[in-house]
Design a protein around this motif. Structure first.
Motif, PDB file in Angstrom:
ATOM      1  N   TYR A  40      35.918 -23.271 -23.992  1.00 54.04           N
ATOM      2  CA  TYR A  40      34.485 -23.589 -24.023  1.00 54.04           C
ATOM      3  C   TYR A  40      33.869 -22.980 -25.275  1.00 54.04           C
ATOM      4  CZ  TYR A  40      29.573 -23.889 -22.806  1.00 54.04           C
ATOM      5  OH  TYR A  40      28.219 -24.166 -22.817  1.00 54.04           O
ATOM      6  N   ASP A  41      33.194 -23.806 -26.054  1.00 55.80           N
ATOM      7  CA  ASP A  41      32.534 -23.352 -27.271  1.00 55.80           C
ATOM      8  C   ASP A  41      31.057 -23.127 -26.959  1.00 55.80           C
ATOM      9  OD1 ASP A  41      31.109 -23.311 -29.792  1.00 55.80           O
ATOM     10  OD2 ASP A  41      32.950 -24.057 -30.717  1.00 55.80           O
ATOM     11  N   PRO A  42      30.605 -21.861 -26.970  1.00 63.75           N
ATOM     12  CA  PRO A  42      29.200 -21.588 -26.621  1.00 63.75           C
ATOM     13  C   PRO A  42      28.207 -22.164 -27.631  1.00 63.75           C
ATOM     14  CG  PRO A  42      30.282 -19.596 -27.415  1.00 63.75           C
ATOM     15  CD  PRO A  42      31.357 -20.635 -27.266  1.00 63.75           C
ATOM     16  N   ASP A  43      28.642 -22.311 -28.895  1.00 65.44           N
ATOM     17  CA  ASP A  43      27.738 -22.868 -29.900  1.00 65.44           C
ATOM     18  C   ASP A  43      27.532 -24.370 -29.685  1.00 65.44           C
ATOM     19  OD1 ASP A  43      27.481 -20.369 -31.126  1.00 65.44           O
ATOM     20  OD2 ASP A  43      29.269 -20.718 -32.367  1.00 65.44           O
ATOM     21  N   LYS A  44      28.640 -25.068 -29.412  1.00 67.23           N
ATOM     22  CA  LYS A  44      28.547 -26.511 -29.171  1.00 67.23           C
ATOM     23  C   LYS A  44      28.175 -26.823 -27.735  1.00 67.23           C
ATOM     24  CE  LYS A  44      31.946 -27.608 -32.755  1.00 67.23           C
ATOM     25  NZ  LYS A  44      33.243 -28.270 -33.058  1.00 67.23           N
ATOM     26  N   GLN A  45      28.307 -25.805 -26.865  1.00 71.71           N
ATOM     27  CA  GLN A  45      27.990 -25.938 -25.439  1.00 71.71           C
ATOM     28  C   GLN A  45      28.806 -27.059 -24.771  1.00 71.71           C
ATOM     29  OE1 GLN A  45      23.737 -26.214 -24.868  1.00 71.71           O
ATOM     30  NE2 GLN A  45      23.421 -24.077 -25.436  1.00 71.71           N
ATOM     31  N   ARG A  46      30.075 -27.058 -25.111  1.00 75.85           N
ATOM     32  CA  ARG A  46      30.999 -28.018 -24.509  1.00 75.85           C
ATOM     33  C   ARG A  46      32.428 -27.532 -24.687  1.00 75.85           C
ATOM     34  NH1 ARG A  46      33.584 -31.215 -28.319  1.00 75.85           N
ATOM     35  NH2 ARG A  46      32.647 -31.218 -30.407  1.00 75.85           N
ATOM     36  N   VAL A  47      33.338 -28.195 -24.000  1.00 72.63           N
ATOM     37  CA  VAL A  47      34.756 -27.879 -24.140  1.00 72.63           C
ATOM     38  C   VAL A  47      35.287 -28.505 -25.426  1.00 72.63           C
ATOM     39  CG1 VAL A  47      37.046 -28.285 -23.158  1.00 72.63           C
ATOM     40  CG2 VAL A  47      35.157 -27.614 -21.669  1.00 72.63           C
ATOM     41  N   VAL A  48      36.064 -27.732 -26.175  1.00 75.59           N
ATOM     42  CA  VAL A  48      36.643 -28.247 -27.412  1.00 75.59           C
ATOM     43  C   VAL A  48      38.157 -28.059 -27.357  1.00 75.59           C
ATOM     44  CG1 VAL A  48      34.582 -27.781 -28.778  1.00 75.59           C
ATOM     45  CG2 VAL A  48      36.380 -26.029 -28.603  1.00 75.59           C
ATOM     46  N   TYR A  49      38.860 -28.886 -28.123  1.00 71.27           N
ATOM     47  CA  TYR A  49      40.314 -28.811 -28.226  1.00 71.27           C
ATOM     48  C   TYR A  49      40.681 -28.284 -29.602  1.00 71.27           C
ATOM     49  CZ  TYR A  49      40.311 -31.731 -24.065  1.00 71.27           C
ATOM     50  OH  TYR A  49      40.111 -32.204 -22.790  1.00 71.27           O
ATOM     51  N   GLN A  50      41.745 -27.480 -29.661  1.00 71.13           N
ATOM     52  CA  GLN A  50      42.190 -26.926 -30.924  1.00 71.13           C
ATOM     53  C   GLN A  50      43.694 -26.691 -30.861  1.00 71.13           C
ATOM     54  OE1 GLN A  50      39.743 -23.401 -30.727  1.00 71.13           O
ATOM     55  NE2 GLN A  50      41.496 -22.130 -30.128  1.00 71.13           N
ATOM     56  N   PRO A  51      44.348 -26.522 -32.024  1.00 68.03           N
ATOM     57  CA  PRO A  51      45.792 -26.215 -31.990  1.00 68.03           C
ATOM     58  C   PRO A  51      46.055 -24.934 -31.205  1.00 68.03           C
ATOM     59  CG  PRO A  51      45.078 -26.808 -34.196  1.00 68.03           C
ATOM     60  CD  PRO A  51      43.825 -26.665 -33.380  1.00 68.03           C
ATOM     61  N   VAL A  52      47.223 -24.871 -30.586  1.00 65.45           N
ATOM     62  CA  VAL A  52      47.557 -23.698 -29.776  1.00 65.45           C
ATOM     63  C   VAL A  52      47.596 -22.455 -30.650  1.00 65.45           C
ATOM     64  CG1 VAL A  52      48.775 -24.942 -27.978  1.00 65.45           C
ATOM     65  CG2 VAL A  52      50.005 -24.223 -30.018  1.00 65.45           C
ATOM     66  N   SER A  53      47.116 -21.347 -30.075  1.00 65.42           N
ATOM     67  CA  SER A  53      47.019 -20.109 -30.850  1.00 65.42           C
ATOM     68  C   SER A  53      48.032 -19.059 -30.397  1.00 65.42           C
ATOM     69  CB  SER A  53      45.601 -19.529 -30.733  1.00 65.42           C
ATOM     70  OG  SER A  53      45.271 -19.284 -29.370  1.00 65.42           O
ATOM     71  N   ILE A  54      48.844 -19.353 -29.377  1.00 66.17           N
ATOM     72  CA  ILE A  54      49.821 -18.382 -28.914  1.00 66.17           C
ATOM     73  C   ILE A  54      51.157 -18.612 -29.607  1.00 66.17           C
ATOM     74  CG2 ILE A  54      48.714 -18.119 -26.662  1.00 66.17           C
ATOM     75  CD1 ILE A  54      50.831 -19.937 -25.488  1.00 66.17           C
ATOM     76  N   GLU A  55      51.975 -17.566 -29.630  1.00 65.14           N
ATOM     77  CA  GLU A  55      53.277 -17.655 -30.274  1.00 65.14           C
ATOM     78  C   GLU A  55      54.245 -18.471 -29.416  1.00 65.14           C
ATOM     79  OE1 GLU A  55      54.295 -16.605 -33.240  1.00 65.14           O
ATOM     80  OE2 GLU A  55      52.216 -16.005 -33.689  1.00 65.14           O
ATOM     81  N   PRO A  56      55.107 -19.280 -30.041  1.00 68.45           N
ATOM     82  CA  PRO A  56      56.118 -20.028 -29.261  1.00 68.45           C
ATOM     83  C   PRO A  56      57.025 -19.062 -28.507  1.00 68.45           C
ATOM     84  CG  PRO A  56      55.974 -20.852 -31.505  1.00 68.45           C
ATOM     85  CD  PRO A  56      55.168 -19.585 -31.461  1.00 68.45           C
ATOM     86  N   ARG A  57      57.483 -19.463 -27.354  1.00 70.46           N
ATOM     87  CA  ARG A  57      58.409 -18.638 -26.579  1.00 70.46           C
ATOM     88  C   ARG A  57      59.618 -19.472 -26.199  1.00 70.46           C
ATOM     89  NH1 ARG A  57      55.552 -18.620 -20.718  1.00 70.46           N
ATOM     90  NH2 ARG A  57      54.594 -20.641 -20.916  1.00 70.46           N
TER      91      ARG A  57
END
Length: 206
Positions: free
Chosen positions: A166-183
């Motif tokens: 959830y993006d508080p600035d846009k006040q909606r759900v946004v999609y983005q590339p994954v930020s966690i390390e591959p496992r």
């Protein structure tokens, strides 16, 4: 129980003939393999024939055979759509399997044969990308509408393709590339101890 299903398999072969590819009993379960072009006809016979009477569709699932057997041993179609049938009247079960080798895999919907196929087919579409032609409302049912890919496929990355927040600035759900390390997935270890030995002995006695 296996003797009963061996006899049932003979009945199924006689009634369906060349419309099915195989009809075998293994581990006490009857499995019928059919071509997708004969699926609706085969399913209708299984449902309407009084001696079979498979009026209940209790589950539909997808299967991804990619890497099945290891080291490229599997040479057959990659996908399958599997239907688990129950006859309350005759008190027997049957597994109906259709192999698929397209991208995307396409198969006729069974909603007109068994109404319960509706949500089951949506689940298989969502998780495996199997397209059920003629389905009245084929859309995702478990993942989000903006989800990319089909998470039960063997080549789907464990971390996924995108993440949502959830993006508080846009006040909606946004999609983005994954930020966690591959496992890396770890293989499940099966230990050869008394617990498994006792279970095997119990199964053999039954």
């Amino acid at each position: 129980m296996s003797r009963y299903y061996i006899q049932l398999a003979e009945q199924v072969r006689k009634k369906l003939g060349e419309r099915i590819d195989s009809c075998d009993v293994s581990w006490g379960q009857l499995t019928v393999t059919a071509d997708r072009h004969h699926l609706v006809e085969v399913a209708t016979v299984l449902r309407d024939d009084p001696a079979l009477a498979f009026a209940e569709l209790i589950d539909v699932c997808g299967v991804d055979y990619r890497d099945y057997g290891g080291d490229g041993a599997w040479q057959g179609p990659r996908f399958a759509s599997v239907y688990h049938l129950l006859s309350i009247k005759q008190n027997h079960r049957l597994r109906l399997k259709v192999m698929l080798d397209e991208e995307p895999p396409v198969i006729p919907s069974m909603v007109d044969v068994w109404a319960s196929a509706n949500w089951f087919e949506r689940e298989a579409f969502d998780l495996y990308g199997i397209v059920y032609e003629g389905h009245p409302d084929l859309r995702r049912i478990l993942t989000d509408y903006g989800f990319i890919g089909h998470p039960f496929r063997k080549d789907f990355p464990l971390i996924g393709n995108v993440e949502m927040r959830y993006d508080p600035d846009k006040q909606r759900v946004v999609y983005q590339p994954v930020s966690i390390e591959p496992r890396v997935a770890q293989q499940r270890v099966i230990r050869d101890d008394h617990r498994y030995a006792d279970r095997l002995m119990q199964e053999e006695e039954e």
